[in-house]
Design an enzyme around this catalytic site. Structure first.
Site, PDB file in Angstrom:
ATOM      1  N   CYS A 266       0.897  -1.153   0.033  1.00  0.00           N
ATOM      2  CA  CYS A 266       0.092  -0.117  -0.046  1.00  0.00           C
ATOM      3  C   CYS A 266       0.894   1.268  -0.034  1.00  0.00           C
ATOM      4  O   CYS A 266       0.574   2.013  -0.956  1.00  0.00           O
ATOM      5  CB  CYS A 266      -1.072  -0.041   1.163  1.00  0.00           C
ATOM      6  SG  CYS A 266      -2.368  -1.187   0.912  1.00  0.00           S
TER       7      CYS A 266
HETATM    8  C1  UDX Z   1      -0.934   0.236   5.572  1.00  0.00           C
HETATM    9  C2  UDX Z   1      -1.961   1.046   6.360  1.00  0.00           C
HETATM   10  O1  UDX Z   1      -1.639   0.977   7.910  1.00  0.00           O
HETATM   11  C3  UDX Z   1      -3.481   0.551   6.110  1.00  0.00           C
HETATM   12  O2  UDX Z   1      -4.117   1.296   6.921  1.00  0.00           O
HETATM   13  C4  UDX Z   1      -3.881   0.373   4.844  1.00  0.00           C
HETATM   14  O3  UDX Z   1      -5.093  -0.356   4.586  1.00  0.00           O
HETATM   15  C5  UDX Z   1      -2.799  -0.521   3.966  1.00  0.00           C
HETATM   16  O4  UDX Z   1      -1.482  -0.080   4.316  1.00  0.00           O
HETATM   17  P1  UDX Z   1       0.099  -2.371   5.856  1.00  0.00           P
HETATM   18  O5  UDX Z   1       0.813  -2.112   4.524  1.00  0.00           O
HETATM   19  O6  UDX Z   1      -0.477  -3.722   6.035  1.00  0.00           O
HETATM   20  O7  UDX Z   1      -1.147  -1.224   6.083  1.00  0.00           O
HETATM   21  O8  UDX Z   1       1.284  -2.019   7.027  1.00  0.00           O
HETATM   22  P2  UDX Z   1       1.711  -1.152   7.984  1.00  0.00           P
HETATM   23  O9  UDX Z   1       1.475  -1.862   9.342  1.00  0.00           O
HETATM   24  O10 UDX Z   1       0.909   0.084   7.907  1.00  0.00           O
HETATM   25  O11 UDX Z   1       3.242  -0.867   7.634  1.00  0.00           O
HETATM   26  C6  UDX Z   1       3.468  -0.381   6.564  1.00  0.00           C
HETATM   27  C7  UDX Z   1       5.010  -0.427   6.375  1.00  0.00           C
HETATM   28  O12 UDX Z   1       5.585   0.755   7.302  1.00  0.00           O
HETATM   29  C8  UDX Z   1       5.811  -1.411   7.010  1.00  0.00           C
HETATM   30  O13 UDX Z   1       7.026  -1.779   6.055  1.00  0.00           O
HETATM   31  C9  UDX Z   1       6.392  -1.152   8.093  1.00  0.00           C
HETATM   32  O14 UDX Z   1       7.482  -1.774   8.567  1.00  0.00           O
HETATM   33  C10 UDX Z   1       6.668   0.374   8.094  1.00  0.00           C
HETATM   34  N1  UDX Z   1       6.511   1.089   9.372  1.00  0.00           N
HETATM   35  C11 UDX Z   1       5.608   1.170  10.005  1.00  0.00           C
HETATM   36  C12 UDX Z   1       7.713   1.805   9.820  1.00  0.00           C
HETATM   37  O15 UDX Z   1       8.815   1.708   9.125  1.00  0.00           O
HETATM   38  N2  UDX Z   1       7.716   2.554  10.979  1.00  0.00           N
HETATM   39  C13 UDX Z   1       6.591   2.845  11.655  1.00  0.00           C
HETATM   40  O16 UDX Z   1       6.576   3.465  12.877  1.00  0.00           O
HETATM   41  C14 UDX Z   1       5.597   2.107  11.246  1.00  0.00           C
END
Ligand code: UDX
Length: 438
Positions: A266
């Protein structure tokens, strides 16, 4: 209600399973193997809590999958949940949405009983629901019996079921009050909490998804940029800073975790899609460009920390921990690890990689035979000259730095997710992490 979901991927299947507790669900997918698996009660995605729920929904006859639209019979609601991948130029590819709309329109006479709500859930650029769905419905004789909506999905992989059961808000973009009421009633009997139901225009609802994902991605890049500065300032530490900053009630601390950057299906796609959409209407989104640029630089930053400790990586054996884009999923799409591997391969290092859930090397830009993938952490760490942690799986934290590094040849450990920042590293381990000065 009788609900049809077109597209049984992450969103469609999770949604179907959650809705099936109170509604009758038909999932339609063009992939015959997906349909067979679902009808056998087997989940096609790794998602906490989905397997048991799916099994019981199928055996109770509350959920079924089909290949052809005309197997459905009449429905109260149809959701379009097909993929919207990126084109080569980063713009959003809408061909699956358009063909799903074609299929729905073709079977419309048999889908409608008295009134039907058709909602797009796939992430699409503003204006798509009106152009690709509402305008087309308006030119059919059924327009008075159809309500059109855009209803974005905010669930996260790995926690999709819990997110769907406990949403913060439900955004319904529609000009049709009956469609709004139908979707509201449908969700109200499912959710465990009392979310806010927000009715907006279709275009505002389409924007909500881009704005939410872009904002969260921007927060991550913002934290990562300050993490770079912390590395250059004696005694500075990014977590100390962000924790203190987040105590300001105007700033939430979520998604401030510095590391190797964001990946997944996403954030990268939606930030890119938003930039291309802005370009298409001659607007610049410089903050989003910066978000993307900072994120793209993260794997290189991690490699430079490694190179500070091991300048010549040629023929060195390097362990990489984590291949999934985040813990709790086996999804490797746009995982930061893929870029880390690409950079490591350019140094002629020998690479072995561990992931507790991913059991196959993705083919995205890599030569899989070069790289050894294992789910055995001891095998992966044996005699390596350095280790890079990219995905913060619990198993690494549970093992602790001492056990994790005990069979390393040269104990250089580069922590790309700040998993061990609070642990005193063993004396013989050189421990380096993002966002802390050394
Ligand atoms: C995301 C959105 O959170 C969700 O609302 C939407 O519907 C789809 O996209 P997702 O892709 O499943 O969800 O993962 P998420 O938990 O949001 O993490 C996305 C990325 O950000 C991951 O690679 C994670 O490691 C990274 N991340 C997250 C960070 O690097 N730091 C953070 O503090 C949080």
């Amino acid at each position: 209600m009788r609900i049809m979901i077109v597209g049984a991927g992450y969103v469609g299947l999770s949604l179907g399973v959650v809705l099936s507790t109170k509604h009758e669900i038909m999932l339609r997918d063009i992939d015959g193997r997906t349909v067979d698996k679902i009808n056998a009660g087997i989940s096609t995605i790794h998602e906490d809590g989905i397997e048991n729920r799916l099994k019981s929904a199928v055996s109770d006859g509350r959920l079924r999958a089909c290949n052809a639209m005309n197997e459905s019979g009449s429905r109260d609601v149809v959701f379009i949940c097909v993929g919207t991948p990126s084109n080569n130029d980063g713009s959003v590819n809408l061909s699956s949405v358009e063909s799903a709309v074609d299929d729905v329109l073709e079977t419309l006479p048999s889908l409608i009983d008295d009134y039907i709500t058709i909602a797009i859930k796939s992430t699409v650029p503003p204006g798509t629901t009106r152009r690709a769905l509402l305008d087309r419905i308006s030119s059919t004789p059924y327009s008075k019996k159809v309500g059109v909506a855009f209803n974005p999905e905010f669930l996260r992989e790995g926690t999709a079921i819990q997110d769907a059961l406990n949403p913060d808000r439900i955004v319904i973009g529609t000009e049709d009050n009956r469609a709004f009421q139908t979707l509201r009633d449908m969700y109200a009997v499912i959710v465990h909490n009392k979310p806010e139901y927000v009715q907006t225009s279709m275009e505002s609802a389409e924007l909500c998804k881009y704005v939410a994902n872009s904002f969260l991605a921007t927060k991550i890049s913002f934290a990562n940029e300050w993490a770079n500065l912390c590395e250059r300032i004696p005694n500075a530490d990014i977590d100390e800073v962000m924790k203190a900053v987040s105590l300001d009630s105007r700033i939430s601390g979520d998604f401030f975790g510095a590391g190797v950057g964001y990946g997944g299906s996403c954030f990268p796609k939606d930030v890119e899609g938003a930039i291309r959409f802005a370009e298409s209407i001659s607007e610049d989104v410089s903050i989003l460009r910066a978000t993307e640029k900072v994120n793209a630089s993260r794997p290189k930053r991690l490699l430079s920390i490694l190179r500070n400790e091991v300048p010549d990586l040629k023929n060195k054996k390097i362990a990489v921990l984590g291949l999934a884009f985040k813990p709790g999923t086996d999804d490797t799409r746009t995982s930061p690890t893929l870029r880390v591997l690409e950079l490591l391969r350019q140094t002629n290092a020998r690479i072995c990689i561990h992931d507790p859930l991913v059991n196959r090397m993705p083919t995205e830009g890599l030569c899989p035979s070069d790289i050894i993938l294992t789910d055995n952490i001891e095998t992966c760490m044996q005699n390596v000259d350095a280790c890079i942690l990219v995905t913060a799986w619990d198993i690494y934290k549970e093992m602790g730095l001492e056990r994790l590094t005990e069979s390393m040849n040269n104990k250089v450990f580069i922590d790309g997710r700040r998993v061990f920042v609070e642990e005193e590293p063993p004396k013989d381990v050189i421990y380096r992490t993002i966002g802390t000065h050394f």
